[in-house]
Motif scaffolding. Structure first.
Motif, PDB file in Angstrom:
ATOM      1  N   ARG A   5      23.512 -36.974  -6.289  1.00 25.13           N
ATOM      2  CA  ARG A   5      22.603 -36.444  -7.311  1.00 25.13           C
ATOM      3  C   ARG A   5      21.154 -36.786  -6.951  1.00 25.13           C
ATOM      4  NH1 ARG A   5      24.976 -37.649 -13.344  1.00 25.13           N
ATOM      5  NH2 ARG A   5      27.211 -37.659 -12.861  1.00 25.13           N
ATOM      6  N   GLU A   6      20.254 -35.861  -7.235  1.00 22.81           N
ATOM      7  CA  GLU A   6      18.832 -36.094  -6.969  1.00 22.81           C
ATOM      8  C   GLU A   6      18.129 -36.429  -8.282  1.00 22.81           C
ATOM      9  OE1 GLU A   6      14.984 -33.765  -5.138  1.00 22.81           O
ATOM     10  OE2 GLU A   6      16.961 -33.230  -4.343  1.00 22.81           O
ATOM     11  N   VAL A   7      18.411 -37.630  -8.768  1.00 20.16           N
ATOM     12  CA  VAL A   7      17.839 -38.116 -10.024  1.00 20.16           C
ATOM     13  C   VAL A   7      17.423 -39.570  -9.820  1.00 20.16           C
ATOM     14  CG1 VAL A   7      19.252 -36.582 -11.450  1.00 20.16           C
ATOM     15  CG2 VAL A   7      20.096 -38.877 -10.890  1.00 20.16           C
ATOM     16  N   PRO A   8      16.492 -40.077 -10.637  1.00 20.15           N
ATOM     17  CA  PRO A   8      16.166 -41.506 -10.546  1.00 20.15           C
ATOM     18  C   PRO A   8      17.408 -42.357 -10.788  1.00 20.15           C
ATOM     19  CG  PRO A   8      14.520 -40.345 -11.853  1.00 20.15           C
ATOM     20  CD  PRO A   8      15.637 -39.369 -11.615  1.00 20.15           C
ATOM     21  N   SER A   9      17.519 -43.459 -10.077  1.00 23.73           N
ATOM     22  CA  SER A   9      18.707 -44.309 -10.200  1.00 23.73           C
ATOM     23  C   SER A   9      18.893 -44.831 -11.621  1.00 23.73           C
ATOM     24  CB  SER A   9      18.637 -45.469  -9.207  1.00 23.73           C
ATOM     25  OG  SER A   9      17.462 -46.229  -9.397  1.00 23.73           O
ATOM     26  N   LEU A  10      17.800 -44.939 -12.383  1.00 19.52           N
ATOM     27  CA  LEU A  10      17.897 -45.396 -13.770  1.00 19.52           C
ATOM     28  C   LEU A  10      18.828 -44.499 -14.583  1.00 19.52           C
ATOM     29  CD1 LEU A  10      16.974 -47.267 -16.068  1.00 19.52           C
ATOM     30  CD2 LEU A  10      15.016 -45.743 -16.415  1.00 19.52           C
ATOM     31  N   LYS A  11      18.838 -43.215 -14.271  1.00 19.49           N
ATOM     32  CA  LYS A  11      19.712 -42.293 -14.998  1.00 19.49           C
ATOM     33  C   LYS A  11      21.183 -42.619 -14.741  1.00 19.49           C
ATOM     34  CE  LYS A  11      20.007 -37.465 -16.316  1.00 19.49           C
ATOM     35  NZ  LYS A  11      19.355 -36.137 -16.226  1.00 19.49           N
ATOM     36  N   ILE A  12      21.513 -42.990 -13.515  1.00 19.40           N
ATOM     37  CA  ILE A  12      22.888 -43.382 -13.198  1.00 19.40           C
ATOM     38  C   ILE A  12      23.223 -44.700 -13.888  1.00 19.40           C
ATOM     39  CG2 ILE A  12      24.534 -43.883 -11.359  1.00 19.40           C
ATOM     40  CD1 ILE A  12      23.488 -40.981 -11.405  1.00 19.40           C
TER      41      ILE A  12
END
Length: 223
Positions: A106-113
């Protein structure tokens, strides 16, 4: 046989979490963003199992790189649930003294995970999360879509671990290939025979059907 298992590198979607419905949802939302019609769930499953999504749903006039980069930015856990056996596996890895590192496409900030992991009460098993967003921030190289080779090598360097002291688990052939490029032994996880074949072709040392089986396989490798 390992001297010691120091690092477990884990894919996220369809490895730790069952996000198949989320994949389907994100795919149809991406199709609509590009002015295309959504596909049926039955067709999605057929194309997913046979790894034909990239060949049969993206028309020639659309840049596939832009399509899949959009997809991985909007892919999120709306309907997800933890894979059966996930806590058992993560706990076993911790008992071996391994650091558990998520490397997701996924190409999202790690905070979202991390927020998703807290929602499923899995965060305390995980030591660090890397995403394709981190790859961009770190100035890494993605040789082809979803290639994690650079990130995996970066993880090894960060934790001071040799490839043979690590293992990677994932469900997709590019994960297996990325792991092979980094010299890390790879265990594939899939319920579909078609995808198992592609995992072996791209370097998996074994393919299992669930996380309980993965835990048993790791126990055989490290003992």
């Amino acid at each position: 046989m390992y001297r010691r298992l120091k690092l477990a590198i884990l894919d996220y979607d369809m490895t730790l979490l069952d996000t198949l419905i989320d994949f389907y949802d994100a795919l149809n939302r991406t199709l609509q963003l590009f002015g295309l019609d959504p596909i049926s769930y039955d067709r999605f499953i057929y194309l997913f199992k046979n790894d034909r999504l990239g060949f049969e749903i993206v028309p020639r006039h659309i840049d596939p790189k832009e399509f899949w980069k959009t997809f991985r930015k909007i892919y999120e856990s709306r309907y997800a649930k933890p894979m059966e056996g996930v806590e058992y596996l993560l706990n076993i890895l911790k008992l071996y003294g391994a650091k558990n590192i998520i490397v997701t496409g996924r190409e999202v900030p790690s905070l979202k995970i991390w927020n998703e992991l807290r929602r499923f009460n899995l965060h305390h098993y995980i030591d660090k999360v890397y995403t394709m967003f981190d790859l961009i921030l770190l100035g890494g190289i993605e040789r082809e879509l979803f290639d994690k080779s650079w990130l995996l090598i970066n993880v090894l360097k960060e934790f001071g671990v040799e490839p043979e002291e690590a293992i990677m688990l994932g469900d997709y052939w590019i994960d297996a290939l990325s792991s092979r490029n980094a010299g890390i032994p790879f265990i594939g996880i899939t319920r579909y025979e078609e995808r198992a074949r592609d995992l072996y072709i791209n370097g998996a040392i074994m393919v299992v059907k669930d996380l309980y089986e993965a835990a048993r396989a790791i126990s055989e490798i490290v003992k």
